[in-house]
Design an enzyme around this catalytic site. Sequence first.
Site, mmCIF file in Angstrom:
data_model
loop_
_atom_site.group_PDB
_atom_site.id
_atom_site.type_symbol
_atom_site.label_atom_id
_atom_site.label_comp_id
_atom_site.label_asym_id
_atom_site.label_seq_id
_atom_site.Cartn_x
_atom_site.Cartn_y
_atom_site.Cartn_z
ATOM 1 N N ASP A 49 0.842 -1.205 0.000
ATOM 2 C CA ASP A 49 0.000 0.000 0.000
ATOM 3 C C ASP A 49 0.876 1.254 0.000
ATOM 4 O O ASP A 49 0.368 2.377 0.004
ATOM 5 C CB ASP A 49 -1.015 -0.009 1.150
ATOM 6 C CG ASP A 49 -0.361 0.018 2.520
ATOM 7 O OD1 ASP A 49 0.873 -0.100 2.608
ATOM 8 O OD2 ASP A 49 -1.106 0.152 3.522
ATOM 9 N N SER A 50 2.210 1.061 -0.071
ATOM 10 C CA SER A 50 3.107 2.190 -0.335
ATOM 11 C C SER A 50 2.756 2.834 -1.671
ATOM 12 O O SER A 50 3.217 3.940 -1.956
ATOM 13 C CB SER A 50 4.574 1.731 -0.342
ATOM 14 O OG SER A 50 4.763 0.625 -1.187
ATOM 15 N N ASP A 88 -1.002 -6.172 0.058
ATOM 16 C CA ASP A 88 -1.294 -5.527 1.349
ATOM 17 C C ASP A 88 -2.791 -5.358 1.558
ATOM 18 O O ASP A 88 -3.504 -4.907 0.651
ATOM 19 C CB ASP A 88 -0.702 -4.116 1.346
ATOM 20 C CG ASP A 88 0.488 -3.980 2.273
ATOM 21 O OD1 ASP A 88 0.579 -4.745 3.249
ATOM 22 O OD2 ASP A 88 1.320 -3.094 2.004
ATOM 23 N N LYS A 118 -0.698 -9.403 3.145
ATOM 24 C CA LYS A 118 0.103 -8.881 4.262
ATOM 25 C C LYS A 118 -0.783 -7.961 5.077
ATOM 26 O O LYS A 118 -1.619 -7.239 4.517
ATOM 27 C CB LYS A 118 1.325 -8.125 3.748
ATOM 28 C CG LYS A 118 2.107 -7.431 4.864
ATOM 29 C CD LYS A 118 3.462 -6.950 4.401
ATOM 30 C CE LYS A 118 3.449 -5.573 3.777
ATOM 31 N NZ LYS A 118 2.941 -4.499 4.652
ATOM 32 N N GLU A 120 -0.640 -5.379 8.844
ATOM 33 C CA GLU A 120 0.227 -4.765 9.859
ATOM 34 C C GLU A 120 -0.267 -5.083 11.262
ATOM 35 O O GLU A 120 -1.467 -5.257 11.489
ATOM 36 C CB GLU A 120 0.253 -3.241 9.650
ATOM 37 C CG GLU A 120 0.887 -2.835 8.330
ATOM 38 C CD GLU A 120 0.980 -1.320 8.154
ATOM 39 O OE1 GLU A 120 0.638 -0.566 9.097
ATOM 40 O OE2 GLU A 120 1.401 -0.895 7.058
ATOM 41 N N GLU A 183 10.080 -3.620 10.098
ATOM 42 C CA GLU A 183 10.371 -2.326 9.467
ATOM 43 C C GLU A 183 10.945 -1.343 10.478
ATOM 44 O O GLU A 183 10.347 -1.110 11.540
ATOM 45 C CB GLU A 183 9.099 -1.741 8.817
ATOM 46 C CG GLU A 183 9.370 -0.374 8.175
ATOM 47 C CD GLU A 183 8.318 0.101 7.191
ATOM 48 O OE1 GLU A 183 7.389 -0.674 6.878
ATOM 49 O OE2 GLU A 183 8.431 1.253 6.737
HETATM 50 O O1 KIV Z 1 3.578 -1.001 1.576
HETATM 51 C C1 KIV Z 1 4.728 -1.440 1.422
HETATM 52 O O2 KIV Z 1 5.359 -1.310 0.374
HETATM 53 C C2 KIV Z 1 5.322 -2.127 2.564
HETATM 54 C C3 KIV Z 1 6.801 -2.363 2.515
HETATM 55 C C4 KIV Z 1 7.521 -1.101 2.757
HETATM 56 C C5 KIV Z 1 7.222 -3.424 3.437
HETATM 57 O O3 KIV Z 1 4.669 -2.443 3.481
#
Ligand code: KIV
Length: 266
Positions: A49-50, A88, A118, A120, A183
């Site tokens: 989600d970056s 994510d 993924k 958090e 992280e």
């Molecule tokens: O959103 C993302 O790209 C991430 C990475 C920085 C691990 O969570």
Amino acid sequence: MAPADLPVTIPDFARWKQQGRKISILTAYDYMTARLLDDAGVDCLLVGDSLGTTVQGWDTTLRVTLDQMVYHAEMVARAARRALVVADLPFGSYQASPEQALFSAARFLKETQCQGVKLEGGRRSAEAIRALVEAGIPVMGHIGLTPQSIRRLGGYKVQRDADELLGDALAVAQAGAFALILECIPGDVAARITPKLAIPTIGIGAGPSCDGQVLVTPDLLGLFEGFRPKFVRRYAELGDLVRKAVAQYIADVTSGGFPNDQESFR
Ligand code: KIV
């Protein structure tokens, strides 16, 4: 097909940890880039989600929606021939309850060819992780600096509470995650956590003791120049290359030098 070219699967992660083989992960948000990264041999593509910052231009990941993540995950997963693809769960799509997490995560497995998700959080997300794993959805955990909690954390800061981090790491592993992202934590804390887990730790700003590493691809390629964390190594300066190439194109168009005879039809 040589074993090295076989598509990566979830059980490979635990096996690689046992063998001491380091795992490479990069973020991807679109078909074209994902195809290049996969061709280069990266083990896992993370549809992070970056993309809220790198693709959408926001200053946090908080605005990214589940529909947007599914859209990007679909493109990336279609490109991958060998790499495992993980997407994510965005902010607000899993925190309410394990049921909400299950409905959100299932979309990636039903609507895209992603193999896992993924999310958090350590102890606070353990129940959701367990529900997904019991439903057959592989989960990658993510602790330390968790960008979806940026408002509570008060900024992008190194997370240093070793006991808290170890408790979170154990909770994620016990809940059944297949890997864990660490992280922005001190390298000695990552070195303490990594041997205590049967699943691989994947570092981003967590030093060299992790079982693998992940970077945000536009950072590694020098395409995203807004913010450069200490842990990023620039392997290319594509931003400079793009500006030079485009300036040359503009000069050629302006001077009448493009297109030439070979670039034209008769
Ligand atoms: O959103 C993302 O790209 C991430 C990475 C920085 C691990 O969570």
